[in-house]
Enzyme design. Structure first.
Site, short mmCIF file in Angstrom:
data_model
loop_
_atom_site.label_atom_id
_atom_site.label_comp_id
_atom_site.label_asym_id
_atom_site.label_seq_id
_atom_site.Cartn_x
_atom_site.Cartn_y
_atom_site.Cartn_z
CG PHE A 1 -1.99 1.04 1.36
CD1 PHE A 1 -3.10 0.81 0.59
CD2 PHE A 1 -1.69 2.09 2.13
CE1 PHE A 1 -4.21 1.82 0.87
CE2 PHE A 1 -2.86 3.04 2.53
CZ PHE A 1 -4.06 3.08 1.64
CB ALA A 2 2.82 2.68 -2.56
CB THR B 1 4.23 -2.38 5.25
OG1 THR B 1 4.21 -1.53 6.25
CG2 THR B 1 4.44 -3.81 5.81
CD GLN C 1 -2.07 -5.34 49.50
OE1 GLN C 1 -1.81 -4.14 49.77
NE2 GLN C 1 -3.10 -6.26 50.21
CD GLN D 1 8.30 -0.11 36.51
OE1 GLN D 1 8.78 0.13 35.57
NE2 GLN D 1 8.89 0.28 37.70
CD GLU E 1 -3.01 0.50 8.96
OE1 GLU E 1 -1.84 0.94 8.63
OE2 GLU E 1 -3.29 -0.77 8.43
#
Length: 413
Positions: free
Chosen positions: A144-145, A181, A304, A361, A388
């Site tokens: 997709f250009a 892509t 926790q 984390q 997109e």
């Protein structure tokens, strides 16, 4: 190798239901397709993620197996050799594909998505006959250009030009595309070009089918990216490329802009679902790590504050999954093909970024180490907020669309 193609007998016997609107694939067939895809992802691809990352390529045997399963054409209609999945089924597939390296999905994503859907939705019968079966089988890789320097998420800024040569009636295309892509492996470029300045008759943007081996097409070196190793992008230069009228999508100049917007909107739902799949993987890795890794002899998952992070991740995944499924339903019914896709893309891509950050984390220092899955996920999902249409563009589409809808309602009362 297993083919995912639904059997004709099962299609004849199984009536269509609300969940299979616009699809020739029945519920049982789709469950089998989804299960086979899930098994392929988790048993064949997940164990080789480091190989794909370190080698910056998807191995040929994985590509061959994906092609034999029909994954290059799962969203292409069955009449053209695809599996014929609708967008509601597409998002379920995307959530499975997002569970592993995003290079896998990228390998056939443009065939099923933004490139293939332009042909499916806007191509002439001749164009579909020429290209779609090859796209569905994987023999043709379509790119997709659209994006170019100075024109990313907004196609209205296109500078690539297509000029009609009065002498022979061909179109001469000149311009430069960026971050395309699958460009290094593409056989076909779906090229967006301006044929005239925008005016009252339309935006003046057309779409052309340009074979990769056409004279004047030059593909640059692979881009060196932050993440998504194995998913190749590159610049594409079009230097006086000549194509005939049969290369003009839909046979009309002004189809281009509408084709781009429609294809991108559908693609945004897919990217949202892909984000959910990646977030689920990051969550699963984090839960497993927290349950088994100890600090001072105590599993960190019993702390926790760690549980709080896992809870936030779970909430994001569940909310995203519900949102993409509802958005796909709205697309199928035609109730909303603009605001909802942008909303889903905005929320889910931002969500997966937060989930990936929390996953690192939870892992602590280990999460910063190469070859640990959450480190790769952290880098890979950053791109989802950009292509997109960026998060900023999605906010403009959603906010502007809501205001315009309110103004229309006020004007009708």
């Amino acid at each position: 190798m297993m083919s995912l193609q639904p059997t004709p007998s099962s299609q004849e016997k199984r009536p269509m239901t609300a969940s299979t609107v616009s699809s020739a694939v029945g519920e049982q067939d789709f469950r089998e397709i989804l299960a086979a895809t899930r098994d392929f992802v988790r048993s064949a691809v997940v164990p080789r993620e480091s190989e794909i990352m370190n080698g910056d390529r998807v191995p040929d045997d994985i590509r061959a197996r994906a092609a034999s399963m029909g994954l290059f054409g799962y969203a292409i209609p069955q009449e053209w050799g695809g599996l014929g999945l609708d967008i509601a089924q597409d998002v379920e597939m995307a959530m499975e594909l997002g569970y592993t390296t995003l290079a896998l999905r990228s390998m056939f994503g443009t065939n099923n998505g933004i490139a293939g859907q332009v042909l499916v939705g806007f191509g002439t019968d001749g164009q579909k006959a020429r290209w779609l079966e090859g796209i569905a089988s994987g023999d043709v890789v379509a790119s997709f250009a659209l994006t170019e320097p100075g024109a990313g998420s907004n196609p209205a800024g296109l500078r690539t030009k297509a000029v009609r040569d009065a002498a022979d009636g061909t179109w001469v295309i000149t311009g430069r595309k960026q971050y395309i892509t699958n460009a290094p492996t593409a056989n076909l470029f779906v090229v967006f070009a301006r044929t005239r300045p925008a005016d009252d008759d339309g935006p003046g943007i057309a779409v052309f089918l340009v074979p990769a081996d056409a004279h004047g097409v030059e593909v640059g070196a692979k881009d060196a990216k932050m993440g998504q190793e194995g998913a190749w992008t590159a610049d594409v230069v079009l230097d006086g490329v000549r194509v005939g009228d049969d290369a003009l999508i839909g046979g009309a100049q002004d189809i281009g802009y509408r084709a781009a917007m429609t294809s991108l909107a559908r693609g945004r739902i897919h990217i949202a679902a892909l984000s959910v799949g990646a977030a689920q993987r990051a969550l699963d890795e984090s839960v497993a790590y927290a349950a088994t890794t100890t600090q001072g002899g105590t599993p960190i998952g019993e702390f926790q504050l760690v549980q709080a992070m896992l809870a936030d991740m779970q909430a994001g995944v569940m909310a995203g999954r519900a949102l993409v499924r509802d958005t796909a339903r709205l697309w199928l019914t035609g109730e909303d093909r603009r605001i909802a896709p942008s909303t889903a893309k905005l929320f889910c891509t931002e969500m997966v970024g937060k989930v990936a950050d929390l996953a690192v984390q939870v892992h602590g220092g280990a999460g910063y180490m190469r070859d640990v899955p959450v480190e790769r996920i952290y880098r890979e999902v950053r791109l989802l907020r950009l292509y997109e249409g960026t998060s900023e563009i999605q906010r403009l589409i959603v906010g502007g669309g809501l205001v315009k809808a309110a103004q229309r309602r006020a004007g009708s009362t």
